[in-house]
Design a protein around this motif. Structure first.
Motif, short mmCIF file in Angstrom:
data_model
loop_
_atom_site.label_atom_id
_atom_site.label_comp_id
_atom_site.label_asym_id
_atom_site.label_seq_id
_atom_site.Cartn_x
_atom_site.Cartn_y
_atom_site.Cartn_z
N GLY A 210 46.06 39.76 37.36
CA GLY A 210 45.99 40.67 36.20
C GLY A 210 45.42 42.01 36.60
O GLY A 210 45.90 43.07 36.16
N THR A 211 44.38 41.99 37.42
CA THR A 211 43.77 43.22 37.91
C THR A 211 44.77 43.98 38.78
O THR A 211 44.84 45.21 38.72
N LYS B 33 48.02 43.90 38.41
CA LYS B 33 49.00 44.49 37.49
C LYS B 33 48.45 45.80 36.90
O LYS B 33 49.18 46.78 36.75
N ASP B 34 47.15 45.80 36.55
CA ASP B 34 46.55 47.03 36.03
C ASP B 34 46.58 48.13 37.09
O ASP B 34 46.81 49.30 36.78
N ASP C 102 50.01 49.55 37.12
CA ASP C 102 50.21 50.46 35.97
C ASP C 102 49.59 51.82 36.23
O ASP C 102 50.18 52.85 35.91
N VAL D 208 36.38 41.80 42.06
CA VAL D 208 37.59 42.52 42.44
C VAL D 208 37.90 43.57 41.38
O VAL D 208 38.00 43.25 40.20
N HIS D 209 38.02 44.81 41.82
CA HIS D 209 38.28 45.91 40.90
C HIS D 209 39.66 46.51 41.14
O HIS D 209 40.15 46.53 42.26
N GLU D 210 40.21 47.03 40.05
CA GLU D 210 41.48 47.75 40.09
C GLU D 210 41.51 48.81 41.20
O GLU D 210 42.50 48.95 41.92
N GLU D 211 40.41 49.54 41.33
CA GLU D 211 40.35 50.65 42.30
C GLU D 211 40.57 50.15 43.72
O GLU D 211 41.16 50.85 44.56
#
Lengths: 199, 397
Positions: B277-278, B280-281, B284, B364-367
């Protein structure tokens, strides 16, 4: 804070101590939103679970499915359920916040003292003596239901009836907690009534 | 269509709910974080008489699986659950279970392996099970864990192979989210009644007595393994069949892999479990900047979705494989090896890079995934160079 991809996303971060029901409160807030048909998520910071140690929890609420499993790094709302944390982990509490972050603090300190300790001269700040409410209503410093009342009032993120429904369902499902339901509903209502916005 | 209701549940609560609805005959378990809570919830159902399950508290995970093997061979619908070191302790008997072709479900609430001791999430435990010929499915969230457990019963019993349902420790197991729950009747009709008829050769058939797990000398061991090999490849069709049937009943159609914005993607990230999910963000965010990126999630891990993956990656310029476990062997993490091998017959192979991330519960981060995509693009374009195709994504050096 609304994210780049989801404008309806609300991101909340909780700071409390193990044993005060902070994780439970964060989950109840998400659950109350889910009762109202929203999407919700509550993730504890997964340290070793020991009574009295600082705990950090993320809550997200949105109109859309929440993809991310990252912790909330830039909270729109910060909730402090144990006032002593303002002295001991101020940097952790302040991390990722800015002048637009709303702070909700369980404390009996006056507003100017909280502003000074946290160094938040201009932020929106709500104060509630939730520990006092908890001690008066059921004799233990588990301020989470009173804090939830304050959060409902300060943020409008869920309505009070949804919060009552969630607390009722959660307490009635537990043989240990069932007897304490009336007192906790009272604490929720008092938190809602007694929280005030600092000048 | 099935009746559903949306409620707030943790991954462990959702898994316990699936277990209650399925009403397993036998559950043999030994507690280990982050699985302990799951079995706590289920033990309440047992104690309250809400299920007919014979719950066996054993002296360790090795015994838990041994108990399950006996129960499953006798014809019982059987489940166990564990995590991290508990899975490691089970591995010897995992080969026994699949070699004996007994169906059962194992929930792996994914946890790191010691040392240093960590109770938190990564996929090292599940990677120990790669070669055991257990079917293995990964879940992104509590919803998928719930659905996967229900489907797993049927897949396992049709295939006569044991099955693992993985979901990430703490990140999924202890976090609350909205989960759509099916009504009890739908679940029970879907999995069908338990009983000896499900098993071709039940151990307790007195008219047709059989031996399970007997010795094979050098003249027959190879043939046994060959049969296991051939039959395990039939699992693909069985999984597809059960996924499709589940989709018809629930409206939720699953596939071996999930593709996200891969149609025109030049760069694709691959992950398993809760990080997707992260990821996928992150896709985006990069799409908003005009980057043609996409993501692929591996749902069916064993047998590995070779064909589906080869097709999904056939047009990509670069692929970043995100491994939540390391192999420490100089040729990439476990998932990287599988992805690379899957591309062996593709004419146009993408540039491949491997990132190790999320070990021992590292957030775990999007960045970080955005950085991984950026690094992949620079490498593929020759702007960056690499000493090794395996890199740690989040390390402090």
């Amino acid at each position: 804070m609304a994210t780049a991809t989801d404008k309806s996303m609300r991101e909340i971060r909780w700071h409390g101590r193990g044993g005060q029901g902070t994780v439970t409160a964060a989950k109840m807030l998400a659950s109350a939103a889910i009762i109202r048909g929203k999407h919700g998520q509550a993730m504890p910071e997964f340290g070793l679970e020991r009574s009295g140690t600082p705990v950090k929890v993320s809550t997200r609420i949105s109109d859309h499915y929440i993809n991310t499993r990252a912790p909330v790094d830039n909270p729109e709302i910060v909730i402090i359920t144990d006032p002593s944390l303002m002295f001991t982990i101020k940097n952790i509490i302040k991390a990722g916040t800015d002048e637009n972050t709303v702070f909700i603090v369980n404390t009996n300190f006056p507003p100017d003292k909280v502003r000074k300790i946290l160094e938040i001269p201009n932020n929106e700040l709500w104060l509630v003596d939730a520990s006092k409410i908890a001690l008066e209503e059921f004799g233990r410093n588990i301020p989470n239901t009173a804090v939830l009342g304050a959060v409902v009032r300060a943020t409008g993120i869920v309505d009070l009836d949804a919060m009552k429904q969630e607390i009722t369902e959660a307490f009635e499902a537990s043989s240990k907690l069932r007897a304490l339901l009336p007192q906790n509903l009272k604490a929720l209502e008092r938190g809602y009534e007694e929280v005030y916005k600092a000048e | 269509m099935a009746q559903t209701k949306v409620i707030a549940l943790t991954g462990n609560q959702a898994a316990a709910e699936a277990m209650r609805q399925i009403n397993f005959d036998v559950a043999a378990v030994y507690p280990i974080s982050p699985q302990t809570e799951l079995m706590g919830f289920f033990a309440e159902y047992v104690a309250n008489g809400e299920v007919d399950t014979e719950m066996v508290a054993v002296d360790g995970e090795h015994s838990a699986l041994a108990t399950c093997i006996g129960a499953a061979a006798a014809g019982a619908r059987t489940i166990t659950a564990s995590a991290g070191p508990g899975i490691a302790y089970m591995v010897e008997n995992m080969y026994v279970a699949s070699g004996m072709r007994v169906p059962m479900v194992l929930l792996d609430v994914n946890r790191a392996l010691s040392a240093p001791l960590s109770i938190h999430c990564d996929h090292a435990d599940s990677m120990l099970t790669r070669d055991t010929s257990w079917i293995s499915i990964f879940s992104e969230n509590a919803q998928e864990a719930y659905h996967n457990i229900i489907m797993a019963v049927k897949i396992s019993e049709k295939a006569m192979y044991p099955i693992i349902v993985n979901y990430d420790g703490y990140i999924v197991s202890h976090s609350i989210e909205d989960v759509e729950i099916l009504d009890d009747q739908t679940v029970r009709e879907f999995v069908g009644p338990s009983g000896l008829h499900r098993i071709p050769y039940p151990l307790l058939d007195v008219d047709k007595p059989v031996t399970y797990g007997a010795t094979a000398q050098p003249d027959y061991y190879t043939e046994c393994k060959y049969q296991q090999h051939v039959d395990f490849l039939k699992v693909y069709d069985i999984v597809r069949e059960v996924f499709d049937e589940f989709g018809e009943i629930t409206g939720k159609k699953y596939d071996f892999i999930e593709e996200y914005k891969t149609d025109d993607a030049e760069y694709i990230g691959i992950s398993m479990g809760s990080s997707f999910g992260t990821l996928k963000d992150a896709v985006d965010r990069l799409r908003e900047q005009g980057k043609k990126v996409g993501a692929v999630k591996i749902r069916l891990f064993r047998p590995f979705p070779v064909k589906e993956l080869a097709k999904a990656l056939s047009k990509a310029k670069g692929v970043a494989v995100l491994d939540r476990a390391d192999s420490f062997d100089g040729i990439g993490g476990p998932l990287f090896k599988d992805v690379a091998t899957s591309l062996i017959q593709n004419e146009n192979r993408p540039y491949l890079h491997n990132f190790i991330y999320g070990l021992g519960g590292r957030e775990v981060h999007e960045e970080e995934f955005i950085k991984a995509f950026e690094r992949l693009e620079r490498l593929e374009k020759g702007i960056d160079t690499r000493e090794n195709f395996v890199e740690y994504l989040q390390v402090r050096e």
